[in-house]
Write an enzyme that holds these catalytic residues in place. Structure first.
Site, PDB file in Angstrom:
ATOM      1  N   LYS A 165       0.836  -1.207   0.000  1.00 54.46           N
ATOM      2  CA  LYS A 165       0.000   0.000   0.000  1.00 54.46           C
ATOM      3  C   LYS A 165       0.877   1.265   0.000  1.00 54.46           C
ATOM      4  O   LYS A 165       2.103   1.192   0.207  1.00 54.46           O
ATOM      5  CB  LYS A 165      -0.937  -0.054   1.217  1.00 54.46           C
ATOM      6  CG  LYS A 165      -1.951  -1.207   1.151  1.00 54.46           C
ATOM      7  CD  LYS A 165      -2.940  -1.168   2.314  1.00 54.46           C
ATOM      8  CE  LYS A 165      -3.976  -2.280   2.196  1.00 54.46           C
ATOM      9  NZ  LYS A 165      -5.019  -2.189   3.268  1.00 54.46           N
ATOM     10  N   TYR A 170     -12.587  -2.663  -3.468  1.00 53.72           N
ATOM     11  CA  TYR A 170     -13.149  -2.651  -2.110  1.00 53.72           C
ATOM     12  C   TYR A 170     -14.675  -2.604  -2.114  1.00 53.72           C
ATOM     13  O   TYR A 170     -15.278  -2.097  -1.179  1.00 53.72           O
ATOM     14  CB  TYR A 170     -12.563  -1.480  -1.317  1.00 53.72           C
ATOM     15  CG  TYR A 170     -11.140  -1.743  -0.829  1.00 53.72           C
ATOM     16  CD1 TYR A 170     -10.858  -2.822   0.018  1.00 53.72           C
ATOM     17  CD2 TYR A 170     -10.086  -0.925  -1.196  1.00 53.72           C
ATOM     18  CE1 TYR A 170      -9.569  -3.077   0.467  1.00 53.72           C
ATOM     19  CE2 TYR A 170      -8.778  -1.166  -0.747  1.00 53.72           C
ATOM     20  CZ  TYR A 170      -8.540  -2.249   0.086  1.00 53.72           C
ATOM     21  OH  TYR A 170      -7.255  -2.499   0.551  1.00 53.72           O
ATOM     22  N   PHE A 205     -15.304   3.331   7.373  1.00 54.66           N
ATOM     23  CA  PHE A 205     -13.931   3.677   6.980  1.00 54.66           C
ATOM     24  C   PHE A 205     -13.739   3.689   5.460  1.00 54.66           C
ATOM     25  O   PHE A 205     -12.638   3.960   4.975  1.00 54.66           O
ATOM     26  CB  PHE A 205     -12.933   2.700   7.621  1.00 54.66           C
ATOM     27  CG  PHE A 205     -13.176   1.241   7.292  1.00 54.66           C
ATOM     28  CD1 PHE A 205     -12.753   0.689   6.088  1.00 54.66           C
ATOM     29  CD2 PHE A 205     -13.828   0.419   8.201  1.00 54.66           C
ATOM     30  CE1 PHE A 205     -12.973  -0.643   5.784  1.00 54.66           C
ATOM     31  CE2 PHE A 205     -14.066  -0.922   7.900  1.00 54.66           C
ATOM     32  CZ  PHE A 205     -13.634  -1.454   6.687  1.00 54.66           C
ATOM     33  N   ARG A 257      -1.627 -14.482   3.976  1.00 58.11           N
ATOM     34  CA  ARG A 257      -2.455 -13.837   5.009  1.00 58.11           C
ATOM     35  C   ARG A 257      -1.785 -14.011   6.389  1.00 58.11           C
ATOM     36  O   ARG A 257      -1.765 -13.094   7.193  1.00 58.11           O
ATOM     37  CB  ARG A 257      -3.866 -14.440   5.036  1.00 58.11           C
ATOM     38  CG  ARG A 257      -4.692 -14.132   3.802  1.00 58.11           C
ATOM     39  CD  ARG A 257      -5.297 -12.761   3.781  1.00 58.11           C
ATOM     40  NE  ARG A 257      -6.284 -12.542   4.827  1.00 58.11           N
ATOM     41  CZ  ARG A 257      -7.002 -11.427   4.944  1.00 58.11           C
ATOM     42  NH1 ARG A 257      -6.839 -10.422   4.079  1.00 58.11           N
ATOM     43  NH2 ARG A 257      -7.871 -11.291   5.910  1.00 58.11           N
ATOM     44  N   THR A 308      -5.228  -7.219  10.963  1.00 53.30           N
ATOM     45  CA  THR A 308      -5.451  -6.052  10.094  1.00 53.30           C
ATOM     46  C   THR A 308      -4.596  -4.834  10.449  1.00 53.30           C
ATOM     47  O   THR A 308      -4.101  -4.162   9.555  1.00 53.30           O
ATOM     48  CB  THR A 308      -6.951  -5.693  10.076  1.00 53.30           C
ATOM     49  OG1 THR A 308      -7.671  -6.819   9.571  1.00 53.30           O
ATOM     50  CG2 THR A 308      -7.230  -4.494   9.174  1.00 53.30           C
ATOM     51  N   ARG A 331       2.665  -6.792   9.177  1.00 57.91           N
ATOM     52  CA  ARG A 331       1.980  -5.678   9.842  1.00 57.91           C
ATOM     53  C   ARG A 331       2.460  -5.518  11.280  1.00 57.91           C
ATOM     54  O   ARG A 331       2.558  -4.401  11.797  1.00 57.91           O
ATOM     55  CB  ARG A 331       0.466  -5.896   9.787  1.00 57.91           C
ATOM     56  CG  ARG A 331      -0.124  -5.652   8.390  1.00 57.91           C
ATOM     57  CD  ARG A 331      -1.515  -6.234   8.288  1.00 57.91           C
ATOM     58  NE  ARG A 331      -2.259  -5.812   7.109  1.00 57.91           N
ATOM     59  CZ  ARG A 331      -3.426  -6.341   6.738  1.00 57.91           C
ATOM     60  NH1 ARG A 331      -3.958  -7.322   7.456  1.00 57.91           N
ATOM     61  NH2 ARG A 331      -4.046  -5.907   5.669  1.00 57.91           N
ATOM     62  N   ASN A 357      -1.967   0.242   7.002  1.00 55.68           N
ATOM     63  CA  ASN A 357      -1.543  -1.114   7.396  1.00 55.68           C
ATOM     64  C   ASN A 357      -0.713  -1.846   6.338  1.00 55.68           C
ATOM     65  O   ASN A 357      -0.676  -3.076   6.305  1.00 55.68           O
ATOM     66  CB  ASN A 357      -2.747  -1.940   7.826  1.00 55.68           C
ATOM     67  CG  ASN A 357      -3.729  -2.159   6.692  1.00 55.68           C
ATOM     68  OD1 ASN A 357      -3.599  -1.573   5.622  1.00 55.68           O
ATOM     69  ND2 ASN A 357      -4.697  -3.010   6.917  1.00 55.68           N
ATOM     70  N   HIS A 381      -2.080  -5.455   1.415  1.00 54.46           N
ATOM     71  CA  HIS A 381      -3.339  -6.171   1.161  1.00 54.46           C
ATOM     72  C   HIS A 381      -3.001  -7.565   0.642  1.00 54.46           C
ATOM     73  O   HIS A 381      -2.064  -7.723  -0.145  1.00 54.46           O
ATOM     74  CB  HIS A 381      -4.183  -5.448   0.102  1.00 54.46           C
ATOM     75  CG  HIS A 381      -5.294  -6.304  -0.449  1.00 54.46           C
ATOM     76  ND1 HIS A 381      -6.518  -6.412   0.175  1.00 54.46           N
ATOM     77  CD2 HIS A 381      -5.340  -7.141  -1.524  1.00 54.46           C
ATOM     78  CE1 HIS A 381      -7.282  -7.267  -0.512  1.00 54.46           C
ATOM     79  NE2 HIS A 381      -6.584  -7.723  -1.540  1.00 54.46           N
ATOM     80  N   GLU A 399      -9.524 -10.375  -7.868  1.00 58.35           N
ATOM     81  CA  GLU A 399      -8.585  -9.260  -7.663  1.00 58.35           C
ATOM     82  C   GLU A 399      -7.412  -9.323  -8.656  1.00 58.35           C
ATOM     83  O   GLU A 399      -6.967  -8.290  -9.151  1.00 58.35           O
ATOM     84  CB  GLU A 399      -8.084  -9.274  -6.222  1.00 58.35           C
ATOM     85  CG  GLU A 399      -9.216  -8.965  -5.230  1.00 58.35           C
ATOM     86  CD  GLU A 399      -8.824  -9.157  -3.775  1.00 58.35           C
ATOM     87  OE1 GLU A 399      -7.662  -9.546  -3.497  1.00 58.35           O
ATOM     88  OE2 GLU A 399      -9.674  -8.903  -2.902  1.00 58.35           O
TER      89      GLU A 399
END
Ligand code: IDP
Ligand code: MG
Length: 156
Positions: free
Chosen positions: A9, A49, A57, A85, A91, A102, A112, A115, A126
């Site tokens: 990100k 998203y 948010f 993951r 998160t 993270r 964070n 993704h 995706e």
């Protein structure tokens, strides 16, 4: 073999953490089969998203994701979706376990770093949003036979 979509990100790119995060996936033995720096448009963020559109948010999330370039990767391996993951952690960095991306690189309850697709259907959808046909490559790694046990005829 599964392929998953990973996005580093805007905060990861701006903080100069791309190399360290990419290294974790390489060191794990996962294969990077697609990779590009790009600026996410409003339209792409909205598609990506779409399941969060009614969350409080959402507007901030779209603003964050479109604010500066991201690095998108297609990452492949046996069970790659769940492995990635797990490597990402919970998160937000404030809660994520030490040893996770993270958990090791962030403290925010909003920014964070990364993704990762959360299941096979999400990964397919995706990857299709972020990579054009031909941008995710199939190629043999010289190290493959030392990353997986191939003695039984399949990767274990
Ligand atoms: P995940 O990325 O760990 O799967 P999700 O709950 O699917 O988390 O949320 C998607 C993204 O939305 C998160 O990665 C984060 O960037 C953002 N997000 C989720 N919850 C919040 C929040 O409470 N405040 C700000 N941003 C949030
Ligand atoms: Mg999610």
């Amino acid at each position: 073999m599964e392929t998953t979509l990973i996005i580093l990100k805007p905060d990861a790119v701006q903080r100069g953490l791309m190399g360290r995060i990419i290294s974790r996936f390489e060191e794990k033995g996962l294969q990077i089969v697609g990779c590009k720096l790009m600026q996410i448009t409003q339209e792409l963020a909205a598609q990506h998203y779409k399941d969060h559109v009614n969350k409080p948010f959402y507007a901030g999330l779209v603003r964050f994701m479109t604010s500066s370039p991201v690095l998108v990767m297609a990452i492949r391996g046996n069970g790659a979706i769940a492995i990635c993951r797990g490597m990402m952690g919970a998160t937000f960095g404030s809660k994520a376990a030490a040893g996770t991306i993270r958990g090791d690189f962030g403290v925010s309850n909003s920014f964070n770093l990364i993704h990762g697709s959360d299941g096979p259907d999400a990964a397919t959808r995706e990857l299709g949003l972020f990579f054009k046909s031909g941008e995710v490559l199939d190629f043999q790694r010289a190290s493959e036979a030392w990353i997986y046990d191939m003695s039984g005829g399949k990767a274990e």
